[in-house]
Design a protein around this motif. Sequence first.
Motif, PDB file in Angstrom:
ATOM      1  N   LEU A  95       8.781 -24.682   3.889  1.00 24.27           N
ATOM      2  CA  LEU A  95       8.799 -23.211   3.898  1.00 24.27           C
ATOM      3  C   LEU A  95      10.224 -22.649   3.919  1.00 24.27           C
ATOM      4  O   LEU A  95      10.573 -21.834   3.048  1.00 24.27           O
ATOM      5  N   PRO A  96      11.095 -23.040   4.889  1.00 26.21           N
ATOM      6  CA  PRO A  96      12.478 -22.538   4.822  1.00 26.21           C
ATOM      7  C   PRO A  96      13.211 -23.002   3.568  1.00 26.21           C
ATOM      8  O   PRO A  96      14.098 -22.300   3.072  1.00 26.21           O
ATOM      9  N   PHE A  97      12.836 -24.181   3.024  1.00 23.20           N
ATOM     10  CA  PHE A  97      13.440 -24.652   1.778  1.00 23.20           C
ATOM     11  C   PHE A  97      13.083 -23.690   0.642  1.00 23.20           C
ATOM     12  O   PHE A  97      13.941 -23.287  -0.160  1.00 23.20           O
ATOM     13  N   ALA A  98      11.808 -23.289   0.580  1.00 20.95           N
ATOM     14  CA  ALA A  98      11.373 -22.350  -0.460  1.00 20.95           C
ATOM     15  C   ALA A  98      12.064 -21.001  -0.293  1.00 20.95           C
ATOM     16  O   ALA A  98      12.474 -20.368  -1.279  1.00 20.95           O
ATOM     17  N   VAL A  99      12.204 -20.544   0.945  1.00 20.71           N
ATOM     18  CA  VAL A  99      12.868 -19.261   1.214  1.00 20.71           C
ATOM     19  C   VAL A  99      14.334 -19.329   0.789  1.00 20.71           C
ATOM     20  O   VAL A  99      14.857 -18.397   0.149  1.00 20.71           O
TER      21      VAL A  99
END
Length: 304
Positions: A95-99
């Motif tokens: 999730l933080p990677f996608a953000v």
Amino acid sequence: MRKAEKRTKIALDESRTLMLGAQILLGFQFHGPFQNAFDALPHYAKVAYLGAIAAMVIVVGLLITPSAYHRIVERGDAGAAIDRLITQVAALTLLPFAVALALDLFVAGSAMQGLLTAGAMAGAGLIAAIGFWYGPNIFNRGRPEHDDEGESSKASTEAKIELVLTESRVVLPGAQALLGFQLAIVLTDGFAQLPGHAKLLHGAALGCIALATILLVTPAAYHRIVYAGAMVEAFYKIASRFVLAATVFLALGLSADIDVIVAKITGMPLAAGIAAGSAFIVLVGLWHIWPLSRRRARKVGRSE
């Protein structure tokens, strides 16, 4: 190699895929503010850039956590417990990677065509990343049950050595990529304009990442030169210490450069210091303090 040990190695190999991409992206984020066109970015793009850096620090912190936990808590043993941790961390990391990816695309769009293009690129990137990374988990209802032989498995010396060398390879490519970006920064016009103390801080960060890289390469060299590749317990213990020591210098190097980057973008030394200190606390907390507390709690539980 037994089934439990093979599953753990496959899980770590999958983490390597994420780690290399994460640290190359983080290296780009460290390098970007020193490019000539960065100062011309609109304010909202610079804010997005800071958000992307924060997200990627979290990503890198999470991705290295299973390796540190495996060294400190599990002592190199394989089994369902460490497999679950790697799986949970991977799911949490995406999730933080996608953000971060979406925010970087937002910055790129801002530089190319303005706010509308930036929003479209960021939105498309975020939807694609979440769709591909989380979609299979949402629609796949028939996952097989865990078939490991119990909660944990005492690994052989050979398996422990293979796992610790795999864990060093989880961190090493990203550290080397980050080191390359840090070295390239010193040749930019933006770096030449930094105040003297910021240059010294970047030099310290560069030294820490270089030392982390050296420490991560050492187990393979030590195993080949000193032990001629023999699978002995003494080497496994030494290799574990090198990998854990490397994470300390990696945390120091990342935190020091975050201070330099945030100060350059915002012009606020206090904010930069807070950001660097927070990053160091998060990284050391994930890689050392939490695993050590878990190991202590496990010892107390066994003694009761």
